[in-house]
Write a protein that holds these residues in place. Sequence first.
Motif, mmCIF file in Angstrom:
data_model
loop_
_atom_site.group_PDB
_atom_site.id
_atom_site.type_symbol
_atom_site.label_atom_id
_atom_site.label_comp_id
_atom_site.label_asym_id
_atom_site.label_seq_id
_atom_site.Cartn_x
_atom_site.Cartn_y
_atom_site.Cartn_z
ATOM 1 N N LEU A 1 35.644 23.439 -5.056
ATOM 2 C CA LEU A 1 34.269 23.014 -4.772
ATOM 3 C C LEU A 1 33.418 24.169 -4.269
ATOM 4 N N MET A 2 34.023 25.074 -3.501
ATOM 5 C CA MET A 2 33.272 26.259 -3.044
ATOM 6 C C MET A 2 32.901 27.137 -4.231
ATOM 7 N N ALA A 3 33.852 27.283 -5.170
ATOM 8 C CA ALA A 3 33.565 28.075 -6.374
ATOM 9 C C ALA A 3 32.428 27.425 -7.159
ATOM 10 N N ALA A 4 32.473 26.096 -7.268
ATOM 11 C CA ALA A 4 31.411 25.382 -7.986
ATOM 12 C C ALA A 4 30.069 25.532 -7.263
ATOM 13 N N GLY A 5 30.113 25.535 -5.929
ATOM 14 C CA GLY A 5 28.886 25.758 -5.150
ATOM 15 C C GLY A 5 28.323 27.149 -5.389
ATOM 16 N N THR A 6 29.221 28.140 -5.481
ATOM 17 C CA THR A 6 28.791 29.506 -5.770
ATOM 18 C C THR A 6 28.124 29.570 -7.143
ATOM 19 N N VAL A 7 28.748 28.893 -8.117
ATOM 20 C CA VAL A 7 28.168 28.866 -9.471
ATOM 21 C C VAL A 7 26.779 28.219 -9.436
ATOM 22 N N ALA A 8 26.643 27.141 -8.647
ATOM 23 C CA ALA A 8 25.356 26.435 -8.575
ATOM 24 C C ALA A 8 24.259 27.335 -8.010
ATOM 25 N N VAL A 9 24.572 28.089 -6.957
ATOM 26 C CA VAL A 9 23.564 28.998 -6.392
ATOM 27 C C VAL A 9 23.293 30.135 -7.374
ATOM 28 N N ALA A 10 24.372 30.637 -8.008
ATOM 29 C CA ALA A 10 24.209 31.756 -8.955
ATOM 30 C C ALA A 10 23.277 31.366 -10.097
ATOM 31 N N ARG A 11 23.369 30.118 -10.552
ATOM 32 C CA ARG A 11 22.536 29.701 -11.684
ATOM 33 C C ARG A 11 21.051 29.732 -11.351
ATOM 34 N N THR A 12 20.702 29.575 -10.074
ATOM 35 C CA THR A 12 19.285 29.654 -9.726
ATOM 36 C C THR A 12 18.912 31.048 -9.229
ATOM 37 N N ALA A 13 19.878 31.774 -8.683
ATOM 38 C CA ALA A 13 19.550 33.031 -7.992
ATOM 39 C C ALA A 13 19.755 34.266 -8.858
ATOM 40 N N ILE A 14 20.606 34.181 -9.869
ATOM 41 C CA ILE A 14 20.841 35.353 -10.718
ATOM 42 C C ILE A 14 19.925 35.239 -11.924
ATOM 43 N N THR A 15 18.845 36.024 -11.872
ATOM 44 C CA THR A 15 17.809 35.854 -12.891
ATOM 45 C C THR A 15 17.590 37.108 -13.732
ATOM 46 N N GLY A 16 18.263 38.188 -13.394
ATOM 47 C CA GLY A 16 18.039 39.425 -14.150
ATOM 48 C C GLY A 16 18.941 40.520 -13.644
ATOM 49 N N THR A 17 18.620 41.756 -14.061
ATOM 50 C CA THR A 17 19.467 42.892 -13.712
ATOM 51 C C THR A 17 19.525 43.123 -12.204
ATOM 52 N N GLU A 18 18.342 43.086 -11.554
ATOM 53 C CA GLU A 18 18.299 43.411 -10.119
ATOM 54 C C GLU A 18 19.158 42.446 -9.313
ATOM 55 N N THR A 19 18.967 41.132 -9.567
ATOM 56 C CA THR A 19 19.704 40.144 -8.774
ATOM 57 C C THR A 19 21.205 40.226 -9.072
#
Lengths: 205, 182
Positions: free
Chosen positions: B124-142
């Motif tokens: 569930l923690m891994a899934a939570g990380t994926v959930a945040v990553a999907r909104t927070a990783i938007t390009g090269t910088e992030t």
Amino acid sequence: MSVTKPPIPAPPSAPGAPQGAPATQVSLLEIFITFLIIGGISFGGGVVAYLRNALVVEKGWLDEEEFLTALEISQALPGLNATNMSVIVGDRLRGPVGAIVGFLGMTLPGGLLVFALGIFYVSNHGNPAMHAILAGIGAAAVGLLAAVTVQIGHKQLEHLREILLILITVVLVSFLHVSLVLVLLTVLPLALFIYRPGRGEVDEP
Amino acid sequence: MNNPHTDLSVLGVFSLLSLLAIGGGTAVLPEMKALTIDAHHWLTDSQFRDIYSLGQVAPGPNMLMVIVIGYHVAGTPGALLAFTGFFLPASVLALGSSRLWNHFDGSPWRLALQMALAPIVVGLMAAGTVAVARTAITGTETTLIAVAVFVLVYFGPKIIGAKVNPAFYIFAGGLLGYLTLT
């Protein structure tokens, strides 16, 4: 180890009450301030370390074993470790009122700061600098979450059945978007069956 | 914007999340996204990311950001309802169960439950990380910021022999975001 609960809270103790003595002698104010400090300084997560330091080392309200038991309960139950611990320890010290006081101390500093930031955020919506800072924080949080997850998971990543349970959970939640209720109702019984007592095999804890 | 129906929804959504948060706050993030973004349309993906990030700046329990979601949806009453909803049910449960738990001291099922929960919580923690990553990783910088923080947090202590307070990485991430994304 059993925690006995006195039915009637004793009056607040004088400072310097004997440590490790019946916990009823801790005053509500002291419980509040202790959790207020933990809630106010535990930046960047890792609340457990702050809790252990304050409750076991400084105050002596719990010994190591009692602390670990309280932590086990916090982790096995829904809710956050930080708030569950404040409730469980507050209750242990001064009953339900102690639990409320501990909880409020734990959540007040961060809660007020987040509320103030939230008001600022909502009224500055569209400010490019603010969104850029938050985007950077979000990205850093992803790295942090990933590292913490791998660190905690590292212990489990040795046995095939644990890896399978982790993978099933991730696939169900992240990729098949199955609701968390359903995931818990299916995977938890499966895991309980796998680890059921008396299955004729001893695991390391 | 403050109608009783919305207020009730805020309380209901966060109460449900409270009882589902087995394994802590991160574990419930995918469900929180699904309910607040997809089901109720209270937030966009980037607003969720922003509010999650705001929560990282504060000390204490790491899910206090629910206050901001409540405030965003229904003002100050919403903030209070989201806070109450997210923390009250689990806390009441903790109050009741800690006595019960001690009652089962020595029961083999207690150990079984702990062992069963451990891999699920990691999942569930891994899934939570994926959930945040999907909104927070938007390009090269992030992406670079996230990878750098992961490497420093995971391998840093082995290299420099000391642990850095994670808050440092949060503030460094904010600074890098300001410098590279404006």
